[in-house]
Design a protein around this motif. Structure first.
Motif, short mmCIF file in Angstrom:
data_model
loop_
_atom_site.label_atom_id
_atom_site.label_comp_id
_atom_site.label_asym_id
_atom_site.label_seq_id
_atom_site.Cartn_x
_atom_site.Cartn_y
_atom_site.Cartn_z
N UNK A 296 -41.36 9.26 36.50
CA UNK A 296 -41.96 7.76 36.75
C UNK A 296 -43.83 8.41 37.27
N UNK A 297 -43.88 9.19 38.09
CA UNK A 297 -45.02 9.57 38.06
C UNK A 297 -45.61 10.30 37.55
N UNK A 298 -45.35 10.59 36.26
CA UNK A 298 -46.69 10.86 35.21
C UNK A 298 -46.44 9.41 34.62
N UNK A 299 -45.58 9.20 34.49
CA UNK A 299 -45.92 7.80 33.64
C UNK A 299 -47.02 6.87 34.54
N UNK A 300 -47.30 6.91 35.45
CA UNK A 300 -48.24 5.79 36.86
C UNK A 300 -49.35 7.23 36.36
N UNK A 301 -49.48 8.00 36.21
CA UNK A 301 -50.62 8.80 36.49
C UNK A 301 -50.85 8.80 34.76
N UNK A 302 -50.86 8.17 33.64
CA UNK A 302 -50.78 7.77 32.24
C UNK A 302 -51.58 6.34 32.78
N UNK A 303 -51.13 5.06 33.21
CA UNK A 303 -51.03 4.17 33.41
C UNK A 303 -52.17 3.69 34.18
N UNK A 304 -52.69 4.62 34.89
CA UNK A 304 -54.21 4.68 36.38
C UNK A 304 -55.42 4.99 35.10
N UNK A 305 -55.02 5.84 34.89
CA UNK A 305 -56.55 6.10 33.65
C UNK A 305 -56.92 4.73 32.97
N UNK A 306 -55.26 4.73 32.41
CA UNK A 306 -56.58 3.60 31.19
C UNK A 306 -56.30 2.45 31.78
N UNK A 307 -55.51 2.33 33.34
CA UNK A 307 -56.64 1.24 33.82
C UNK A 307 -58.36 1.42 34.29
N UNK A 308 -58.21 2.66 34.89
CA UNK A 308 -59.66 2.93 35.47
C UNK A 308 -60.77 2.52 33.62
N UNK A 309 -59.85 3.14 32.96
CA UNK A 309 -61.31 3.56 31.74
C UNK A 309 -61.37 1.65 31.34
N UNK A 310 -60.69 0.46 31.54
CA UNK A 310 -61.04 -0.60 31.28
C UNK A 310 -61.76 -1.17 32.20
N UNK A 311 -61.49 -0.48 33.45
CA UNK A 311 -62.67 -1.43 34.45
C UNK A 311 -63.72 -0.52 34.26
N UNK A 312 -63.82 -0.11 32.84
CA UNK A 312 -65.54 1.15 33.01
C UNK A 312 -66.26 0.37 32.27
N UNK A 313 -65.19 -0.37 31.25
CA UNK A 313 -65.67 -1.23 30.63
C UNK A 313 -65.61 -0.52 29.24
N UNK A 314 -64.49 0.77 28.53
CA UNK A 314 -63.74 1.72 27.89
C UNK A 314 -63.14 0.82 26.84
N UNK A 315 -62.74 0.74 25.77
CA UNK A 315 -61.56 0.44 24.96
C UNK A 315 -60.79 1.94 25.37
N UNK A 316 -59.44 1.39 25.11
CA UNK A 316 -58.04 2.50 25.82
C UNK A 316 -57.28 2.53 23.97
#
Length: 895
Positions: A296-316
Motif C-alpha cells: 500500500x505504501x508503494x502504491x501511495x508513493x506512485x499516486x502522490x508522484x502522479x498527483x504532484x505532476x498534475x498539480x505542476x501542469x504536466x501530463x501523466x
C-alpha cells in the motif's frame, strides 16, 4: 537494443486522418491582438485563390471601417447576411443555409469566436463553420489568441480583461494555422494612427489592453500556441504513416518514475527543464508484473508522484510492459520525446551484474533521446526495507505439488527402468521441471530442477542409493537438468508476465466496454448517475459519490453507492473546490487532503458537469496507483454520458421553447385576425340593432358568434391537449348517428355545399368517446367547407373492410401539396396558399389527430384521384382498428 520503429500506422491517427477525408479544410489566421491584419491577410489569400480559379465567396467579413480592408472585398462574391429580429432590433448574421445552397469551394468567415444572433441553428459561429466543413467546403477564418478557451484565464491574468466569446482548443487542433504577426511597436503606431479603433477609443486602449508588455505576452502566446498546433498535426501525420524517429520541431520531455523515494525531485527537475525549453512534459510510470505485488505504501508513493505532476501542469501516463526499459522505450517512440529524465540510485556491483542497469541500457539503446540522469536516494521506501512481496519465493502448495510430481516421475521411472536407459530417465525428469516453472515461477522451477537432479542421482546413477557419481558423463545430465530448469523458468516467467499484462489490458478494456454498454442506453440523468456510482464501486472496490449543482443548492448529492452518506464540512469544502476550479481535491491530492475522499471533476470541454468522489472502505488511499488509469477512463466516459444527457435535455428544452414561441406567434396572429373578424361582424351588427333587429342581423350575430365560439373551443381543446388533460368517456357509439349529428351542427360551415352521407346503417358500433368523435367530425367538416370549391359536393363515407371501419370526409378542392400530407396535422399549419386566403386558426386538424390518438384511432390525409368524376380534392379518414369495433352489441364489448 533500441526500440525499433514498428512501421505500423497508429490506428487512432489513421482514424483521425480518415475522418477528415471528404470534409472541408479549415485555415485559421491567428493574431495576438486586434489590428495585426488577420482579416486583411485572409482576404488577400482568398483573392489569390480566386485568381487561381478557385470558387471563393465571402460569408461574413467585418471591415470595422478600414478602407484598405474594404478595398479587398471588391471583386469577391458576398453572400448576403440574414436579418434577425431580436428585442426590437434587427441583427445581421452569416446566412449559413445560403452558403450551403451556394456550395462554393472556399468561403471566408471572419471572427471565428463570434456569438450568433438568437434564433439561428447554432449558438456560435465556429459551429456554423463545422457544418460547412462537414459539407466539404473549405473555410478561412480569423481569431485572436485571447479567444482560445484554454488560454482565456492566462490572458485575463495579465490584461485584466476576460473575453466572453471563446472557441474550443479542438477547433485549432484540427485546423491549419497561420500566425499574422507584427511587432508590438508597429501595432501601437497603427493604433495611434486610428487604423484599429477610433481616436478616443485608441487612447483608452493604449492605457489598458494595448500596452507594450501585454502585446509582447500575447504575441508569445500566439506563436507558442501555433507551434503546439503544428507539432500536434505533424505527430498525427507521422503516426498515421507509421514513421520512426522523434520528428522534433520542439522539445518534448518525459520523466520516468518508480515507487522508490525521490520521484518528487525528478518531477520538479523535469518541470524546470520543460519551463526552460518551453516544451510539454509527461510523467511516466511503467507498470511491470512486479507492480502487482506492491505494498500500500508503494502504491501511495506512485499516486502522490502522479498527483504532484498534475498539480505542476504536466501530463501523466501509465504504460504496462514486461520490463521498465521496454516500457520507457515504447513510450518514447510513441510520444516522439526528445528529452528523458531518469533517477539513478547507488547500487552494488553485484546487484548490477545480476539485474543490469536501467539507466545504462537506456543511454546505450536510445541514441535519439537526450537522457538526464539525476541521483536519487538508495534503498526502499520507509517502512518497506526488508519486506518480501507475497509469492516472491513461491508458495507452500507449489513446492508440495512439485515434490509430488518429482516423486511420481521417480516411481514411474523405477517401474519402467528395465526398459529404459539412463538417458531416457533423465528426459522424464524434464516434465516436473517444466511444469513447476510454468505453473509456479522461477524459484519453484529451480527447486524442481534441484530435486529432480537429486532423485536422478540417488535412485538411478551408480552407485545407486548414494549421492556420489562414478561416471563423469552422468554429471552432464545433472547439470543439463539444472540448466533446463533455469532456462524454462526464465522463459515461462517472461511469457507469464506478458500474459498477465495482456490479461490486465483485456480486463480493463472489457471493464470499460461493459461500463459503456450498460450506461450508453440510459436516458435518465438520475439513473445514469446512480449507475456510475454503483459501477465505480464494483470495479474499483471503493465508495463512490457523485455531486453537482441541484435545484436546491450549488453542490448537492446526485447519487451515491451508499444512499445514507452525507458530506461533512471538510468533504463539502473539497468537493466544492473541485466543482469551482476543475482540479482534484481531497485525500491524495495537494488540496484539502484532510478529507477522506478524493474528488475528481467530470468535465466536458471546459464545462464541469459534476464531481466524483471515491474513498476506501479501510480508510486507506482512495485509489491505488495501478487503478488510476481505469479511474481516469471511467471519469472520461461518465463525463461523456452526462454531457450527452445534458445536451438531450437542453435540446428538449430548446424544442419546447421553440414550440411555445411558434404557438405564441401563431396564436397572436389568429387572435389579431381570425378571431377579430367575427368580433368585427358582431360589433357591426350590434351597432345596427337600435334601428331594428332584422332577420339578417340576427343571423349574422348568431353565425359569427358560433364561429367565434368554435375558434375559442379549438384553443381550449389545444390547451387541454398540451396539458395532457384529455379525459375519455368511452361507450358504444353508432357512427350513423354521429355523422348525422356532426353534419347538422356544421351546417353553417357547409353552407353553399351539397352534403352527401354515404354511411351504411349496418356499420358496427365502435367504442369511442362520443364527444371527442363529434369534435373530430366537426373539424373535418369545417375544413372541407372552407377549402372545398364553392358549390362542390362534400361526401361523408363509411366503410367496413378487412375488419377495420373507416370514416372518410371527401371534398372537391385544391387538395394537399404532394409530400405534405402528414404536415397538415401539425399545430397552426395551413399549407395551401396564403394564411389569409382561407380563415381558420390552423388548429382544427391538429386537434383531430390528438383526439384520434387519445381514443386509439388513426387519422390519414390524402388527395383524391384526378380520375374521379369531378376532379381531385382532399380525403381525410378516421380509421377504427378492430380493437374498437363492437362485436357483441348486446354487451357493447369490443373484440
Amino acid at each position: 537494443m533500441p526500440a525499433p520503429a514498428s512501421g505500423r500506422p497508429d490506428p487512432d491517427a489513421l482514424l483521425r486522418t480518415t475522418a477528415q477525408e471528404g470534409t472541408g479544410r479549415l485555415k485559421i489566421f491567428l493574431g495576438a491582438a486586434p489590428g495585426v491584419g488577420k482579416t486583411y491577410e485572409m482576404l488577400s489569400e482568398g483573392a489569390a485563390r480566386r485568381r487561381d480559379g478557385v470558387d471563393v465567396v465571402i460569408g461574413v467579413v467585418e471591415t470595422h471601417g478600414r478602407a484598405e480592408t474594404e478595398a479587398l472585398i471588391r471583386g469577391h462574391e458576398v453572400i448576403p447576411r440574414r436579418a434577425v429580429s431580436y428585442e426590437g432590433r434587427t441583427l445581421h448574421d452569416m446566412d449559413l443555409d445560403a452558403i450551403l445552397a451556394r456550395a462554393p469551394r472556399l468561403v471566408l468567415v471572419d471572427e471565428l469566436a463570434h456569438t450568433n444572433a438568437p434564433g439561428g441553428r447554432h449558438a456560435k459561429r465556429y459551429q456554423d463553420i463545422e457544418e460547412l466543413l462537414a459539407a466539404g467546403i473549405d473555410v478561412y477564418s480569423t481569431v485572436n489568441i485571447q479567444h482560445v478557451e484554454s488560454l482565456n484565464d492566462v490572458v485575463a491574468s495579465f490584461t485584466r480583461v476576460r473575453v466572453r466569446e471563446t472557441v474550443p482548443d479542438s477547433i485549432l487542433e484540427a485546423a491549419e494555422i497561420e500566425v499574422v504577426d507584427i511587432p508590438p511597436d508597429e501595432l501601437i503606431e497603427r493604433l495611434k494612427a486610428g487604423k484599429v479603433y477610433l481616436p478616443q477609443e485608441a487612447t483608452r486602449a493604449l492605457g489598458h489592453f494595448f500596452s507594450r508588455s501585454n502585446l509582447s505576452a500575447l504575441r508569445e502566446l500566439a506563436l507558442r500556441r501555433a507551434a503546439q498546433a503544428v507539432d500536434a498535426r505533424m505527430l498525427d501525420d507521422v503516426r498515421a504513416l507509421g514513421l520512426g524517429g522523434t520528428w522534433a520541431g520542439g522539445d518534448r520531455i518525459v520523466v520516468a518514475i518508480s515507487e522508490l523515494p525521490g520521484a518528487d525531485g525528478l518531477i520538479r527537475a523535469a518541470k524546470r527543464i520543460a519551463d526552460g525549453l518551453r516544451g510539454p512534459w509527461t510523467t511516466l510510470f511503467v507498470e511491470t508484473p512486479r507492480a502487482a505485488h506492491f505494498t500500500d505504501a508503494q502504491h501511495a508513493s506512485v499516486a502522490a508522484a502522479m498527483t504532484l505532476a498534475t498539480q505542476l501542469g504536466g501530463a501523466v501516463a501509465t504504460v504496462p510492459a514486461p520490463t521498465v526499459v521496454e516500457g520507457i522505450q515504447s513510450f518514447l517512440a510513441d510520444s516522439r520525446a526528445t528529452q528523458l529524465v531518469l533517477g539513478k540510485s547507488h547500487r552494488s556491483r553485484w546487484f548490477e551484474l545480476r539485474h543490469g542497469s536501467v539507466v545504462d541500457r537506456l543511454i546505450r539503446d536510445t541514441p535519439d533521446v537526450t537522457v538526464h540522469v539525476l541521483p536519487v536516494p538508495a534503498g526502499a521506501a520507509p517502512g518497506q526495507r526488508g519486506a518480501r512481496r507475497p509469492g516472491h519465493w513461491g508458495t507452500p502448495a507449489g513446492y508440495a505439488v512439485t515434490s509430488a510430481m518429482v516423486a511420481g516421475v521417480t516411481a514411474a521411472a523405477s517401474a519402467l527402468f528395465h526398459v529404459l536407459d539412463l538417458g531416457n530417465v533423465a528426459l522424464l525428469y524434464l516434465l516436473p521441471v517444466m511444469a513447476a516453472a510454468s505453473l509456479y515461477g522461477l524459484r519453484t522451477g529451480l527447486y524442481a530442477g534441484f530435486a529432480s537432479s537429486l532423485a536422478y542421482n540417488f535412485f538411478f546413477l551408480p552407485p545407486v542409493g548414494t549421492l556420489s557419481i562414478n561416471n563423469p558423463e552422468n554429471i552432464v545430465s545433472v547439470f543439463v537438468l539444472m540448466g533446463i530448469a533455469i532456462a524454462t523458468s526464465q522463459l515461462t516467467a517472461r511469457v507469464r508476465a506478458q500474459a498477465d499484462l495482456a490479461a490486465a489490458s483485456a480486463r480493463t478494456n472489457a471493464t470499460l466496454a461493459g461500463f459503456l454498454r450498460q450506461i450508453a442506453g440510459v436516458t435518465d440523468t438520475d439513473r445514469a448517475a446512480q449507475m456510475i456510482c454503483d459501477d465505480v464501486r464494483r470495479l474499483l472496490g471503493v465508495q463512490a459519490i457523485l455531486l453537482g449543482p441541484t435545484a436546491d443548492t450549488h453542490l448537492g448529492i446526485i447519487a451515491a453507492s451508499d444512499p445514507a452518506y452525507r458530506l461533512d464540512t471538510v468533504d463539502a469544502a473539497a468537493a466544492g473546490w473541485t466543482l469551482d476550479t476543475g482540479q482534484p481535491a481531497g485525500k491524495g491530492s495537494g488540496t484539502l487532503a484532510a478529507s477522506e475522499w478524493l474528488f475528481q471533476p467530470l468535465k466536458a470541454g471546459e464545462r464541469i458537469l459534476a464531481v466524483l468522489g471515491v474513498a476506501s472502505d479501510s480508510a486507506g488511499d482512495p485509489v491505488r496507483a495501478d487503478q488510476l488509469p481505469l479511474l481516469s477512463s471511467l471519469i472520461d466516459q461518465s463525463a461523456l454520458v452526462l454531457e450527452r444527457l445534458r445536451l438531450q435535455t437542453e435540446m428538449r428544452d430548446v424544442d419546447a421553447v421553440r414550440t411555445r414561441d411558434r404557438l405564441r406567434a401563431a396564436l397572436l396572429s389568429s387572435v389579431s385576425h381570425d378571431l377579430r373578424t367575427p368580433l368585427t361582424a358582431v360589433i357591426a351588427a350590434a351597432d345596427q340593432l337600435p334601428g331594428g333587429a332584422t332577420p339578417e342581423l340576427i343571423a349574422t350575430i348568431r353565425a359569427e358568434s358560433a364561429r367565434l365560439n368554435r375558434f375559442v373551443s379549438n384553443l381550449l381543446d389545444m390547451a387541454r391537449i398540451e396539458a395532457g388533460a384529455i379525459r375519455l368517456n368511452v361507450e358504444a357509439t353508432d357512427l350513423s348517428d354521429a355523422v348525422t349529428g356532426a353534419a347538422h351542427d356544421a351546417r353553417r360551415a357547409l353552407e353553399g355545399h351539397a352534403v352527401r352521407l354515404d354511411v351504411p346503417p349496418d356499420l358496427p358500433l365502435v367504442r369511442v368517446d362520443p364527444q371527442l368523435l363529434h369534435h373530430c367530425l366537426l373539424n373535418l367538416l369545417d375544413n372541407a367547407g372552407r377549402y372545398g370549391d364553392p358549390g362542390s359536393e362534400i361526401v361523408i363515407e363509411g366503410r367496413n373492410r378487412f375488419g377495420e371501419v373507416r370514416l372518410s370526409v371527401l371534398d372537391r378542392g385544391p387538395g394537399l401539396p404532394p409530400g405534405q400530407e402528414a404536415a397538415v396535422f401539425e399545430t397552426f399549419t395551413r399549407l395551401a396558399g396564403s394564411d389569409r386566403a382561407v380563415g381558420g386558426t390552423g388548429l382544427g386538424l391538429a386537434i383531430v389527430k390528438a383526439f384520434a390518438d387519445a381514443m386509439g384511432m388513426t387519422v390519414e390525409a390524402a388527395n383524391r384521384s384526378e380520375d374521379d368524376a369531378g376532379g381531385g380534392g382532399a380525403c381525410f379518414t378516421l380509421a377504427f382498428p378492430p380493437a374498437l369495433i363492437v362485436r357483441d352489441p348486446s354487451t357493447g364489448n369490443a373484440a
